[in-house]
Design a protein around this motif. Structure first.
Motif, PDB file in Angstrom:
ATOM      1  N   PHE A 435       0.754  -0.952   0.067  1.00  0.00           N
ATOM      2  CA  PHE A 435       0.034   0.093   0.023  1.00  0.00           C
ATOM      3  C   PHE A 435       0.731   1.344  -0.042  1.00  0.00           C
ATOM      4  O   PHE A 435       1.854   1.403   0.799  1.00  0.00           O
ATOM      5  CB  PHE A 435      -1.012  -0.006   1.164  1.00  0.00           C
ATOM      6  CG  PHE A 435      -1.901  -1.082   1.581  1.00  0.00           C
ATOM      7  CD1 PHE A 435      -3.045  -1.328   0.706  1.00  0.00           C
ATOM      8  CD2 PHE A 435      -1.135  -2.284   2.002  1.00  0.00           C
ATOM      9  CE1 PHE A 435      -3.801  -2.498   0.802  1.00  0.00           C
ATOM     10  CE2 PHE A 435      -2.164  -3.405   2.272  1.00  0.00           C
ATOM     11  CZ  PHE A 435      -3.616  -3.415   1.483  1.00  0.00           C
ATOM     12  N   THR A 436       0.521   2.037  -0.870  1.00  0.00           N
ATOM     13  CA  THR A 436       1.254   3.474  -0.900  1.00  0.00           C
ATOM     14  C   THR A 436       0.357   4.747  -0.896  1.00  0.00           C
ATOM     15  O   THR A 436      -0.784   4.503  -1.350  1.00  0.00           O
ATOM     16  CB  THR A 436       2.134   3.465  -2.112  1.00  0.00           C
ATOM     17  OG1 THR A 436       1.214   3.365  -3.435  1.00  0.00           O
ATOM     18  CG2 THR A 436       3.097   2.392  -2.112  1.00  0.00           C
ATOM     19  N   ASN A 437       0.965   5.861  -0.594  1.00  0.00           N
ATOM     20  CA  ASN A 437      -0.005   6.996  -0.676  1.00  0.00           C
ATOM     21  C   ASN A 437      -0.998   7.140   0.457  1.00  0.00           C
ATOM     22  O   ASN A 437      -1.959   7.811   0.037  1.00  0.00           O
ATOM     23  CB  ASN A 437      -0.430   7.475  -1.916  1.00  0.00           C
ATOM     24  CG  ASN A 437       0.544   7.947  -3.090  1.00  0.00           C
ATOM     25  OD1 ASN A 437       1.494   8.340  -2.672  1.00  0.00           O
ATOM     26  ND2 ASN A 437       0.390   7.800  -4.432  1.00  0.00           N
ATOM     27  N   LEU A 438      -0.850   6.046   1.289  1.00  0.00           N
ATOM     28  CA  LEU A 438      -1.902   6.030   2.381  1.00  0.00           C
ATOM     29  C   LEU A 438      -2.034   7.359   3.019  1.00  0.00           C
ATOM     30  O   LEU A 438      -1.068   8.125   3.325  1.00  0.00           O
ATOM     31  CB  LEU A 438      -1.413   4.966   3.500  1.00  0.00           C
ATOM     32  CG  LEU A 438      -1.479   3.598   3.090  1.00  0.00           C
ATOM     33  CD1 LEU A 438      -1.254   2.646   4.164  1.00  0.00           C
ATOM     34  CD2 LEU A 438      -2.876   3.356   2.477  1.00  0.00           C
ATOM     35  N   ILE A 439      -3.315   7.907   3.187  1.00  0.00           N
ATOM     36  CA  ILE A 439      -3.702   9.032   3.980  1.00  0.00           C
ATOM     37  C   ILE A 439      -3.463   9.173   5.252  1.00  0.00           C
ATOM     38  O   ILE A 439      -4.017   8.319   5.979  1.00  0.00           O
ATOM     39  CB  ILE A 439      -5.049   9.584   3.625  1.00  0.00           C
ATOM     40  CG1 ILE A 439      -5.177   9.860   2.089  1.00  0.00           C
ATOM     41  CG2 ILE A 439      -5.430  10.881   4.168  1.00  0.00           C
ATOM     42  CD1 ILE A 439      -6.584  10.072   1.496  1.00  0.00           C
ATOM     43  N   ALA A 440      -2.543   9.931   6.084  1.00  0.00           N
ATOM     44  CA  ALA A 440      -2.390  10.089   7.412  1.00  0.00           C
ATOM     45  C   ALA A 440      -2.351  11.403   8.037  1.00  0.00           C
ATOM     46  O   ALA A 440      -1.839  12.532   6.924  1.00  0.00           O
ATOM     47  CB  ALA A 440      -1.289   9.249   7.834  1.00  0.00           C
ATOM     48  N   TYR A 441      -2.549  11.676   9.164  1.00  0.00           N
ATOM     49  CA  TYR A 441      -2.437  13.211   9.751  1.00  0.00           C
ATOM     50  C   TYR A 441      -1.035  13.470   9.898  1.00  0.00           C
ATOM     51  O   TYR A 441      -0.298  12.674  10.429  1.00  0.00           O
ATOM     52  CB  TYR A 441      -3.301  13.221  11.029  1.00  0.00           C
ATOM     53  CG  TYR A 441      -3.389  14.694  11.533  1.00  0.00           C
ATOM     54  CD1 TYR A 441      -4.222  15.915  10.754  1.00  0.00           C
ATOM     55  CD2 TYR A 441      -2.421  15.233  12.389  1.00  0.00           C
ATOM     56  CE1 TYR A 441      -4.200  16.876  11.332  1.00  0.00           C
ATOM     57  CE2 TYR A 441      -2.422  16.605  12.885  1.00  0.00           C
ATOM     58  CZ  TYR A 441      -3.367  17.360  12.359  1.00  0.00           C
ATOM     59  OH  TYR A 441      -3.533  18.642  12.952  1.00  0.00           O
ATOM     60  N   SER A 442      -0.524  14.599   9.163  1.00  0.00           N
ATOM     61  CA  SER A 442       0.699  14.869   9.536  1.00  0.00           C
ATOM     62  C   SER A 442       0.989  15.933  10.543  1.00  0.00           C
ATOM     63  O   SER A 442       0.275  17.049  10.666  1.00  0.00           O
ATOM     64  CB  SER A 442       1.242  15.635   8.212  1.00  0.00           C
ATOM     65  OG  SER A 442       2.621  16.164   8.153  1.00  0.00           O
ATOM     66  N   THR A 443       1.925  15.922  11.334  1.00  0.00           N
ATOM     67  CA  THR A 443       2.247  16.722  12.376  1.00  0.00           C
ATOM     68  C   THR A 443       3.065  18.010  12.070  1.00  0.00           C
ATOM     69  O   THR A 443       3.132  18.751  12.772  1.00  0.00           O
ATOM     70  CB  THR A 443       3.072  16.034  13.849  1.00  0.00           C
ATOM     71  OG1 THR A 443       4.177  15.427  13.022  1.00  0.00           O
ATOM     72  CG2 THR A 443       2.095  14.760  14.414  1.00  0.00           C
ATOM     73  N   GLN A 444       3.657  17.808  10.809  1.00  0.00           N
ATOM     74  CA  GLN A 444       4.256  18.933  10.301  1.00  0.00           C
ATOM     75  C   GLN A 444       3.261  19.997   9.627  1.00  0.00           C
ATOM     76  O   GLN A 444       3.501  21.133   9.794  1.00  0.00           O
ATOM     77  CB  GLN A 444       5.382  18.529   9.007  1.00  0.00           C
ATOM     78  CG  GLN A 444       6.574  17.937   9.668  1.00  0.00           C
ATOM     79  CD  GLN A 444       6.323  16.527  10.472  1.00  0.00           C
ATOM     80  OE1 GLN A 444       5.656  15.737   9.760  1.00  0.00           O
ATOM     81  NE2 GLN A 444       6.823  16.273  11.710  1.00  0.00           N
ATOM     82  N   THR A 445       2.194  19.527   8.720  1.00  0.00           N
ATOM     83  CA  THR A 445       1.369  20.237   7.856  1.00  0.00           C
ATOM     84  C   THR A 445      -0.057  20.577   8.863  1.00  0.00           C
ATOM     85  O   THR A 445      -0.643  21.393   8.584  1.00  0.00           O
ATOM     86  CB  THR A 445       1.204  19.815   6.590  1.00  0.00           C
ATOM     87  OG1 THR A 445       0.424  18.607   6.612  1.00  0.00           O
ATOM     88  CG2 THR A 445       2.548  19.613   6.082  1.00  0.00           C
TER      89      THR A 445
END
Length: 494
Positions: A435-445
């Motif tokens: 699996f690639t490009n999985l959507i996850a919450y980013s602590t940077q953005t």
């Protein structure tokens, strides 16, 4: 006795024993023998499927296929997409077996024929239809915690016209304060065969439930309530203009309403009143053509057009939010199939175009070989994708309109061996999914991003044994030694 025909794996009706895909079929006979009243309970028998229910009866029920996320499972009802127009998920908590003729589960990436959400696999619910004559059934159950449940079905018709009506209800107080669950559904279907080469069908269903929401196991909320309402209407046309051409057309419209009412108090943080309301609508047109171009050779050509829209509103002490996004998608697909006495090959490709992020391509190829002594070997290689949901793209404060689809690449190899003549059957399949490009919450953005990768690898096994005298035994075991979040080099949470 004619073999049971299935349609999910190839869109072409064929016996479940044929074809390269790994498919599990739960028949009406299996449903009645199991005494299960909800589809989620049936799916516990399926190799590669993991069923999780949150909380008491009425809590969300999710299905994970081959270690993929629950929103990587595409759910169809008679081939019609049933996943939420807003979130892309499907809640099995509200699906009873009253109107279910059979359940077809195909594991592995299946986006070639059905598009988005089919990274882990497909679950197709085939509803019961009218038959010649008059028949029916009624089932009622009572139990502790004021449990009451009923299921009913009636069918009538002749050779040209038939119809069916089904319904169910469930009521229980569960065992905690403010955890009562009330639900009911009704479905009607009709079929009209105008000639041997032309048939029309209509169906409609409605569901309504109310659930008390007592919060987590440490706190009790005395007055929160959730309500779910689903409606579906569909029209189908099946025709055979010539002996070498079968045409199928389906037009459908579905609406999902999800409401939450949380008046004060709201432990543990004791915020003010909280109210949310989400309406999702999905309209689809699906066209497919099956062309018998030569003996043993078939072409499948088709296309889909779909419009989805959502209207979401929330109000709380933190402020009010509103959103009403929509999405348009179109797709074309084609597949080639060759079948001989001991060999079968299927391959094809698909192109989807979305108004929100653009185009995406998928493909799949598979084969089956009949070996001596009734042994069958199967293998598949293909891709799948999940388009970002409207919630992923537009939910205020927790979205990203620049998201692209999640993707999967998967392959499997398996075999099937009959034992004791045909009294027993053993199946085993080794699978690998990336699996690639999985959507996850980013602590940077501080918003969701396509930043995660994962891999699942394992073995599905099952044994079906017709013991005799009406007895049947079934066992399944799934071994998932690799379920890795490759972004953090940790095992997946489940």
């Amino acid at each position: 006795q004619l073999p049971q025909l299935v349609v999910t794996a190839t869109r072409i009706p064929s016996s479940e024993d044929l074809g390269p895909s790994t498919i599990t079929v739960i028949s009406r006979e299996d449903i009645e023998r199991s005494a299960a009243h909800h589809v989620a309970d049936l799916l516990r028998f399926v190799p590669g499927a993991d069923v999780r229910i949150t909380g008491q009866t009425g809590g969300q029920a999710s299905v994970f296929l081959r270690g993929a996320n629950s929103n990587h499972t595409l759910v169809l009802i008679d081939g019609i997409r049933a996943n939420s127009a807003f979130s892309g998920t499907y809640d099995f908590a509200n699906l009873t077996v009253a109107n279910v003729e059979r359940v077809e589960v195909v594991t592995g990436p299946q986006s070639l024929l059905y598009g988005s959400e089919a990274l882990g696999g497909i679950i197709n619910i085939v509803t019961r239809r009218g038959a010649e004559g008059v028949s029916g059934s009624v089932n009622a159950v009572a139990g502790t915690n004021e449990w009451g449940e009923g299921l009913g079905f009636v069918s009538l018709g002749g050779q040209e016209v038939s119809g069916s009506l089904s319904g169910s209800w469930l009521s229980t107080d569960n065992n905690r304060e403010n955890s009562a669950y009330r639900a009911g559904d009704l479905a009607v279907a009709g079929d009209w065969r105008l000639s041997p080469d032309l048939a029309l069908g209509v169906q409609a269903s409605a569901f309504d439930s109310k659930t008390g929401l007592p919060n987590d196991r440490f706190t009790n909320d005395p007055n929160d309530e959730g309500r779910v309402r689903n409606k579906l209407a569909a029209f189908t046309l099946d025709a055979s203009p010539w002996s070498w051409w079968d045409l199928g057309l389906t037009a459908s419209h579905a609406r999902d309403d999800l409401d939450f009412d949380g008046p004060e108090p709201n432990p543990p943080y004791y915020s003010g009143d909280v109210v949310t309301s989400t309406q999702g609508q999905r309209s689809q047109v699906d066209l497919q053509n099956i062309l018998a171009v030569a003996a043993g050779h078939q072409l499948l050509l088709g296309g889909t057009y779909e419009e989805i829209a959502a209207d979401h509103m929330s109000s709380s002490s933190f402020g009010d939010t509103e959103m009403d996004p929509d999405q348009l998608s179109r797709a074309v697909f084609g597949a080639y199939g060759f079948r001989a006495d001991r060999f079968e090959l299927n391959c094809g490709a698909r192109l989807d175009d979305f108004s929100t992020f653009g185009s995406h391509e998928t493909w799949r190829a598979g084969g089956r070989v009949n070996l001596p002594a009734g042994t069958v070997a199967r293998g598949n290689l293909g891709t799948g994708f999940r388009a970002p949901s409207l919630a992923d793209l537009y939910y205020p404060g927790f979205s990203n309109p620049d998201l692209v689809p999640e993707e999967s690449l998967g392959w499997d190899l398996g075999f099937e061996i009959p034992l004791g003549g045909k009294a027993a059957r053993v199946r085993a399949t080794w699978f690998v999914n990336h699996f690639t490009n999985l959507i996850a919450y980013s602590t940077q953005t501080y918003r969701p991003e396509n930043v995660s990768e994962a891999k699942t690898e394992g073995l599905e096994t099952s044994l079906d044994w017709k013991v005799g005298a009406g007895w049947q035994a079934r066992a399944s075991y799934t071994w998932l030694p690799t379920a890795e979040d490759q972004t953090s080099s940790t095992r997946l949470l489940r």
